[in-house]
Design a protein around this motif. Structure first.
Motif, short mmCIF file in Angstrom:
data_model
loop_
_atom_site.label_atom_id
_atom_site.label_comp_id
_atom_site.label_asym_id
_atom_site.label_seq_id
_atom_site.Cartn_x
_atom_site.Cartn_y
_atom_site.Cartn_z
N MET A 55 3.47 16.71 -1.04
CA MET A 55 4.16 15.80 -1.96
C MET A 55 3.20 15.00 -2.83
N LYS A 56 1.97 14.86 -2.41
CA LYS A 56 1.03 14.00 -3.11
C LYS A 56 0.96 14.35 -4.60
N GLY A 57 1.17 13.35 -5.42
CA GLY A 57 1.14 13.53 -6.87
C GLY A 57 2.43 14.06 -7.46
N HIS A 58 3.47 14.27 -6.64
CA HIS A 58 4.73 14.84 -7.12
C HIS A 58 5.93 13.91 -6.94
N ILE A 59 5.71 12.69 -6.47
CA ILE A 59 6.83 11.78 -6.19
C ILE A 59 7.25 11.04 -7.45
N LEU A 60 8.51 11.23 -7.82
CA LEU A 60 9.09 10.54 -8.98
C LEU A 60 9.73 9.22 -8.58
N ALA A 61 10.33 9.20 -7.40
CA ALA A 61 11.01 8.00 -6.90
C ALA A 61 11.13 8.12 -5.40
N TYR A 70 12.40 11.01 -0.75
CA TYR A 70 11.50 11.19 -1.89
C TYR A 70 12.13 12.15 -2.90
N ALA A 71 12.11 11.77 -4.17
CA ALA A 71 12.50 12.66 -5.27
C ALA A 71 11.20 13.26 -5.82
N LEU A 72 11.14 14.57 -5.86
CA LEU A 72 9.91 15.26 -6.25
C LEU A 72 10.09 16.03 -7.55
N GLN A 116 0.85 -1.18 0.00
CA GLN A 116 0.00 0.00 0.00
C GLN A 116 0.88 1.23 0.00
N GLN A 117 0.67 2.14 -0.92
CA GLN A 117 1.45 3.36 -0.97
C GLN A 117 0.52 4.55 -0.85
N ASN A 118 0.95 5.56 -0.08
CA ASN A 118 0.17 6.77 0.05
C ASN A 118 0.41 7.69 -1.13
N PHE A 119 1.45 7.43 -1.91
CA PHE A 119 1.84 8.31 -2.98
C PHE A 119 2.09 7.50 -4.23
N SER A 120 2.01 8.16 -5.38
CA SER A 120 2.38 7.48 -6.61
C SER A 120 3.90 7.48 -6.71
N SER A 121 4.44 6.42 -7.21
CA SER A 121 5.89 6.33 -7.35
C SER A 121 6.21 5.60 -8.64
N THR A 122 7.12 6.16 -9.41
CA THR A 122 7.47 5.52 -10.67
C THR A 122 8.91 5.01 -10.67
N GLY A 123 9.59 5.14 -9.58
CA GLY A 123 10.97 4.66 -9.54
C GLY A 123 11.44 4.49 -8.12
N THR A 124 12.63 3.93 -7.99
CA THR A 124 13.22 3.75 -6.67
C THR A 124 14.63 4.31 -6.67
N MET A 125 15.11 4.62 -5.51
CA MET A 125 16.48 5.06 -5.31
C MET A 125 17.04 4.23 -4.17
N LYS A 126 18.32 4.32 -3.96
CA LYS A 126 18.96 3.61 -2.85
C LYS A 126 19.38 4.63 -1.81
N LEU A 127 19.02 4.38 -0.56
CA LEU A 127 19.34 5.24 0.57
C LEU A 127 20.08 4.40 1.60
N GLU A 128 21.15 4.92 2.16
CA GLU A 128 21.89 4.20 3.20
C GLU A 128 22.58 5.18 4.14
N SER A 129 23.18 4.62 5.17
CA SER A 129 23.96 5.41 6.12
C SER A 129 25.35 4.80 6.21
#
Length: 189
Positions: A172-178, A151-153, A30-43
């Motif tokens: 952010m709703k409707g503006h998330i690219l990844a 989030y990439a917007l 379930q996603q609250n936002f539309s997403s068309t891609g993913t990115m990698k996040l780490e620490s």
């Protein structure tokens, strides 16, 4: 139920909900936002799903951890970050809100100071401790999960400093690219 029947049921179910299942037995995400891609996040301070060093918690210096990520989509106009704890007793507890980071940003250093603006022009929002800053893990009991979500917007957000997580999510709703997600865990000693 055999695999083929399970897949047929999954296809019917996913068609009905407008979701897609990637494998038999998987739960639709379930996603609250539309997403068309993913990115990698780490620490660089801890690995995904491992314990957060106490330095970044209320038991230590309570400073923000260093975060790094890969390139967002080319159309990215800004980046946003939310850190929250869904295991908190009363509600999902918000630890950090950052937005309008420049799209060329690929990291946040350790120990981001409290305050409205970051040195790169990004803005900080209000956490559930009532501060415009990072507030480290401080679970009352047990091991909690801390979700860092990037989030990439496709836009800069029309939000003033000190926005809440709810205000950020609405903007952010409707503006998330990844998007990317990184989880740390913590249990007080």
């Amino acid at each position: 139920m055999n695999r083929r029947a399970c897949l047929r049921l999954g296809v019917r179910f996913s068609s009905w909900l407008g979701l897609s299942l990637v494998a038999c037995g998987s739960v639709p995400k379930q996603q609250n936002f539309s997403s068309t891609g993913t990115m990698k996040l780490e620490s660089t301070a801890f690995t995904h799903n491992e314990l957060i060093p106490s330095r970044y918690t209320c038991d230590g210096e309570d400073i923000s951890p260093p975060l790094i990520w890969d390139d967002p989509p080319a159309a990215t106009k800004s980046l946003a970050l939310i850190c929250d704890d869904p295991d908190a007793p009363m509600k999902t507890w918000v630890h950090w809100v950052v937005y309008n980071l420049p799209p060329e940003t690929r990291s946040l250093p350790e120990k981001i100071p409290a305050g409205n603006s970051l040195s790169n022009g990004g803005l900080q929002g209000k956490n559930d401790f009532g501060k415009i800053a990072y507030g480290g893990p401080c679970p009352p009991r047990g091991t909690h999960r801390y979700f860092f979500k990037l989030y990439a917007l496709d836009t800069m957000l029309d939000l003033k400093p000190g926005a809440t997580k709810a205000q950020l999510e609405a903007a952010m709703k409707g503006h998330i690219l990844a998007q990317a997600e990184f989880i740390g865990r913590y249990c007080r000693k």
